[in-house]
Scaffold this active site. Structure first.
Site, PDB file in Angstrom:
ATOM      1  N   ARG A 237       1.090  -1.200   0.069  1.00 51.62           N
ATOM      2  CA  ARG A 237      -0.114   0.116   0.272  1.00 51.62           C
ATOM      3  C   ARG A 237       0.923   1.219  -0.056  1.00 51.62           C
ATOM      4  O   ARG A 237       1.765   1.172   0.599  1.00 51.62           O
ATOM      5  CB  ARG A 237      -0.722  -0.031   1.174  1.00 51.62           C
ATOM      6  CG  ARG A 237      -2.168  -0.999   1.189  1.00 51.62           C
ATOM      7  CD  ARG A 237      -3.201  -0.265   0.200  1.00 51.62           C
ATOM      8  NE  ARG A 237      -4.559  -1.241  -0.077  1.00 51.62           N
ATOM      9  CZ  ARG A 237      -4.699  -1.980  -0.536  1.00 51.62           C
ATOM     10  NH1 ARG A 237      -3.855  -2.408  -1.512  1.00 51.62           N
ATOM     11  NH2 ARG A 237      -5.914  -2.535  -0.566  1.00 51.62           N
ATOM     12  N   GLU A 266      -3.915   7.427  -5.612  1.00 50.29           N
ATOM     13  CA  GLU A 266      -3.975   6.788  -6.503  1.00 50.29           C
ATOM     14  C   GLU A 266      -5.444   7.259  -7.496  1.00 50.29           C
ATOM     15  O   GLU A 266      -6.422   7.448  -6.810  1.00 50.29           O
ATOM     16  CB  GLU A 266      -4.194   5.430  -6.614  1.00 50.29           C
ATOM     17  CG  GLU A 266      -3.075   4.761  -5.992  1.00 50.29           C
ATOM     18  CD  GLU A 266      -2.695   3.551  -5.671  1.00 50.29           C
ATOM     19  OE1 GLU A 266      -3.920   2.736  -5.831  1.00 50.29           O
ATOM     20  OE2 GLU A 266      -1.818   2.757  -5.040  1.00 50.29           O
ATOM     21  N   HIS A 286      -0.879   0.149 -10.056  1.00 47.50           N
ATOM     22  CA  HIS A 286      -1.694  -0.805  -9.127  1.00 47.50           C
ATOM     23  C   HIS A 286      -2.070  -2.074  -9.644  1.00 47.50           C
ATOM     24  O   HIS A 286      -3.252  -2.183  -9.741  1.00 47.50           O
ATOM     25  CB  HIS A 286      -2.678  -0.007  -8.093  1.00 47.50           C
ATOM     26  CG  HIS A 286      -3.032  -0.719  -6.936  1.00 47.50           C
ATOM     27  ND1 HIS A 286      -3.343   0.130  -5.861  1.00 47.50           N
ATOM     28  CD2 HIS A 286      -2.799  -1.706  -6.504  1.00 47.50           C
ATOM     29  CE1 HIS A 286      -3.462  -0.763  -4.819  1.00 47.50           C
ATOM     30  NE2 HIS A 286      -3.342  -1.790  -5.316  1.00 47.50           N
TER      31      HIS A 286
END
Length: 333
Positions: A237, A266, A286
């Site tokens: 993360r 993000e 991601h």
């Protein structure tokens, strides 16, 4: 309940067969990913919602649980659940589900990919060819992986799979974890205290969940301990890292580079983030779990977690299994 069916919210795009499975059993209300569910629904509908399938973009905080007291299960299409106030969910007798296990191999593969990309400068060499620089001279040299040390911060399922892959490349693997892993050490993986892992390893790869204890837990102190030749990898993360401190370490040569699949904010804004202009950083959007096979397994588990709970069975994965109402939901309905 309307027409004998419990009402649920779906805040993620579902394959047709899973959408059909939910519609057969429940009264399904779609809500756009990232929207606040309690605000997106009419009050009379919100009052009847029994379950939610969403993503880490779906905010399920104390305000949500207070405003939607009929909810009995929230099922994340993800392993992470930092979008959910688990304490508030547990107090409201709501089961919180996630999708562990099914994405471990995909994330481990991507982690090894980032190690290869950064160690062998694969992205930079791709640009070297595309920019026409090959015709003007030899490509810059990169580094072997064999014999290099990889430090894994966190040794859960994904960490163990990364270790297997790294050892196949001849890397020496070390780890730090809250609890020692005898099984890992029996295979030759070494244990290091946290500071020693940062000080000595050629690559440091992060595999810890985002919690109050881990948020911003890797900062200037940790980067300052790393070798100037070391590379930092993060597929966990973004918020476990103090991002400005990492950027300074990369700018100043405190560390040699980074391979990142996750960020504090993000999607990453390339116009606003200094990371986008750095040649010593590999950036991914991601995508640790982003394979056809893995995403299908994840959404299948997320949907069936919700079905199981609302039909009175234990789900395949529950974050707060202490919530004790399995087998009674049909009667409560």
């Amino acid at each position: 309940m309307q027409n004998g069916k419990q009402a649920v919210v779906v805040s993620v795009n579902l394959p047709a067969d899973l959408q059909g499975a939910l519609q057969e059993r429940f009264e399904v209300h779609p809500v756009a990913p990232g929207e606040r569910i309690e605000k997106a629904l009419a009050p009379d509908v919100a009052a009847r919602i029994r379950g939610v399938v969403g993503t880490v973009r779906t905010p399920l905080d104390q305000a949500f649980f207070q405003s939607m007291p009929a909810v009995r299960v929230v099922s994340n299409f993800a392993v992470g659940y930092d979008n959910i106030d688990v304490k508030a969910a547990t107090a409201a007798n709501v089961v919180v589900c996630n999708t562990p296990g099914v994405l471990d191999a995909a994330v481990a593969d991507l982690t090894l990919g980032l190690i290869l990309c950064t160690g062998r400068n694969l992205v930079g060499l791709d640009r070297f060819v595309r920019d026409g620089r090959w015709a003007k001279g030899a490509a810059p040299l990169s580094y072997d992986l064999m014999g290099k040390s990889l430090g894994l911060l966190g040794m859960g399922r994904i960490g163990r799979m990364v270790a297997e892959r790294a050892r196949a490349f001849g890397m020496k693997v070390f780890y730090h974890n809250r609890n020692r892993q005898a099984a890992a050490e029996a295979t030759g993986i070494g244990y290091l205290e946290r500071d020693e892992l940062f000080r000595t390893c050629d690559f440091v790869s992060v595999h810890v969940p985002l919690t109050d204890a881990t948020r911003n837990s890797i900062g200037a102190r940790e980067f300052g301990m790393m070798k100037p030749s070391a590379i930092f990898i993060n597929t966990s993360r973004g918020a476990v890292v103090d991002e400005p401190a990492m950027i300074e370490a990369l700018k100043n040569g405190t560390i040699a580079g980074a391979g990142l699949d996750v960020f504090v904010k993000e999607p990453l804004d390339p116009a606003a983030s200094a990371l986008a202009g750095m040649d010593n950083v590999t950036l991914l959007p991601h995508v640790g779990s982003a394979t056809h096979e893995t995403r299908r397994a994840m959404i299948d588990l997320a949907v069936h977690n919700l079905i199981d709970v609302l039909e009175g069975a234990r789900p395949g994965a529950a974050v707060n299994p202490e919530v004790d109402h399995y087998g009674t939901l049909k009667e409560r309905a």
